[in-house]
Design an enzyme around this catalytic site. Structure first.
Site, PDB file in Angstrom:
ATOM      1  N   HIS A  98       6.657  -7.632  -1.079  1.00  0.00           N
ATOM      2  CA  HIS A  98       5.627  -7.029  -0.227  1.00  0.00           C
ATOM      3  C   HIS A  98       5.375  -7.890   1.011  1.00  0.00           C
ATOM      4  O   HIS A  98       5.299  -7.363   2.134  1.00  0.00           O
ATOM      5  CB  HIS A  98       4.328  -6.870  -1.016  1.00  0.00           C
ATOM      6  CG  HIS A  98       3.169  -6.417  -0.190  1.00  0.00           C
ATOM      7  ND1 HIS A  98       2.888  -5.087   0.033  1.00  0.00           N
ATOM      8  CD2 HIS A  98       2.211  -7.113   0.478  1.00  0.00           C
ATOM      9  CE1 HIS A  98       1.813  -4.990   0.797  1.00  0.00           C
ATOM     10  NE2 HIS A  98       1.385  -6.215   1.089  1.00  0.00           N
ATOM     11  N   GLU A  99       5.265  -9.196   0.823  1.00  0.00           N
ATOM     12  CA  GLU A  99       5.045 -10.087   1.962  1.00  0.00           C
ATOM     13  C   GLU A  99       6.249 -10.078   2.897  1.00  0.00           C
ATOM     14  O   GLU A  99       6.104 -10.175   4.118  1.00  0.00           O
ATOM     15  CB  GLU A  99       4.733 -11.503   1.482  1.00  0.00           C
ATOM     16  CG  GLU A  99       3.478 -11.624   0.635  1.00  0.00           C
ATOM     17  CD  GLU A  99       2.253 -11.000   1.284  1.00  0.00           C
ATOM     18  OE1 GLU A  99       2.160 -11.032   2.530  1.00  0.00           O
ATOM     19  OE2 GLU A  99       1.397 -10.470   0.557  1.00  0.00           O
ATOM     20  N   HIS A 102       5.987  -7.341   5.351  1.00  0.00           N
ATOM     21  CA  HIS A 102       5.216  -7.657   6.560  1.00  0.00           C
ATOM     22  C   HIS A 102       6.084  -8.395   7.584  1.00  0.00           C
ATOM     23  O   HIS A 102       5.974  -8.160   8.794  1.00  0.00           O
ATOM     24  CB  HIS A 102       4.006  -8.521   6.208  1.00  0.00           C
ATOM     25  CG  HIS A 102       2.919  -7.776   5.500  1.00  0.00           C
ATOM     26  ND1 HIS A 102       2.410  -6.571   5.966  1.00  0.00           N
ATOM     27  CD2 HIS A 102       2.233  -8.058   4.357  1.00  0.00           C
ATOM     28  CE1 HIS A 102       1.454  -6.156   5.151  1.00  0.00           C
ATOM     29  NE2 HIS A 102       1.333  -7.035   4.161  1.00  0.00           N
ATOM     30  N   HIS A 106       7.006  -7.168  11.350  1.00  0.00           N
ATOM     31  CA  HIS A 106       6.852  -8.018  12.535  1.00  0.00           C
ATOM     32  C   HIS A 106       8.134  -8.030  13.357  1.00  0.00           C
ATOM     33  O   HIS A 106       8.101  -7.903  14.589  1.00  0.00           O
ATOM     34  CB  HIS A 106       6.480  -9.430  12.091  1.00  0.00           C
ATOM     35  CG  HIS A 106       6.145 -10.345  13.218  1.00  0.00           C
ATOM     36  ND1 HIS A 106       6.304 -11.708  13.132  1.00  0.00           N
ATOM     37  CD2 HIS A 106       5.674 -10.108  14.470  1.00  0.00           C
ATOM     38  CE1 HIS A 106       5.930 -12.262  14.276  1.00  0.00           C
ATOM     39  NE2 HIS A 106       5.556 -11.313  15.099  1.00  0.00           N
TER      40      HIS A 106
END
Length: 228
Positions: A98-99, A102, A106
């Site tokens: 999940h991270e 991100h 980006h």
């Protein structure tokens, strides 16, 4: 002690958040006992996901705590908590993915992530100034000041609203890449999806709680105006 009927809105919001928190903790705990058949750690999975996305300038660091994981766009650092970093569980790998979602957002310039980053200063202003202005306005009978505080509080609500698509999209990316790279399979993938869904619901609960708080503040300022 004076009891205001609008406190029920606060209690309802607190209950919603408590249930969401209990759900994510219990779901994470359940799937922390389900280990990946491939035996890779969450840190290794994160490295593979980042490399497959062509991301080589993001560091992966370990931080203390449990479920304190996050990606910092400004620093280009993906931080995994003690309960995730070196773990081989389905839950830990799901959170790490999940991270990574991100970080991929980006890299690709995902518009909602840009909007959330840009709105951070405004949300900080709202959260810092709203309550002092509201309290002073209500205590001193300056309804206009309290209404300005309520307006500033809406910045906090808007920030949390913007956060929802960012978090849900990161989870969708995570599941897709875990499946595409065969990092998790079958029931493992289903378990990771449940963990991420429970985590996403905490953001929904936080938004609902903040909206209820905003409704309470609107009711209080309207009551104060009628009494002027």
């Amino acid at each position: 002690m004076y009891w205001d009927s609008t406190y029920y809105l606060v209690l309802l919001g607190a209950l919603i958040c408590a249930l969401a928190s209990w759900n994510v903790k219990s779901t994470y705990r359940k799937y922390s006992d389900v280990f990946s058949r491939r035996g890779i750690t969450a840190q290794e999975a994160a490295m593979r996901i980042l490399r497959s996305a062509g991301i080589y300038d993001v560091r992966i660091e370990r931080i203390s705590g449990s479920l304190t994981d996050h990606y910092s766009p400004n620093e280009k650092v993906l931080r995994l908590s003690d309960s995730v970093y070196g773990q081989t569980s389905v839950a830990a790998i799901g959170v790490a993915a999940h991270e990574c979602g991100h970080a991929i957002q980006h890299k690709e310039g995902y518009a909602p992530l840009k909007l959330r980053s840009a709105s951070v200063p405004i949300a900080n202003i709202g959260s810092t100034l709203a309550w002092p202005m509201i309290l002073l306005g209500l205590i001193l009978g300056f309804t206009g000041l309290a209404q300005v505080g309520v307006f500033l509080f809406t910045f906090v609500v808007l920030f949390q609203l913007i956060t929802l698509p960012v978090e849900f999209n990161a989870s969708r990316r995570a599941i897709a890449v875990l499946e595409g790279q065969n990092l998790l399979m079958g029931e493992e993938l289903s378990g990771a999806e449940k963990v991420l869904r429970a985590a996403a619901l905490t953001y929904v609960a936080s938004l609902l709680s903040t909206i209820l708080q905003l409704l309470r503040l609107v009711l209080l300022t309207q009551r104060n105006r009628r009494s002027d």
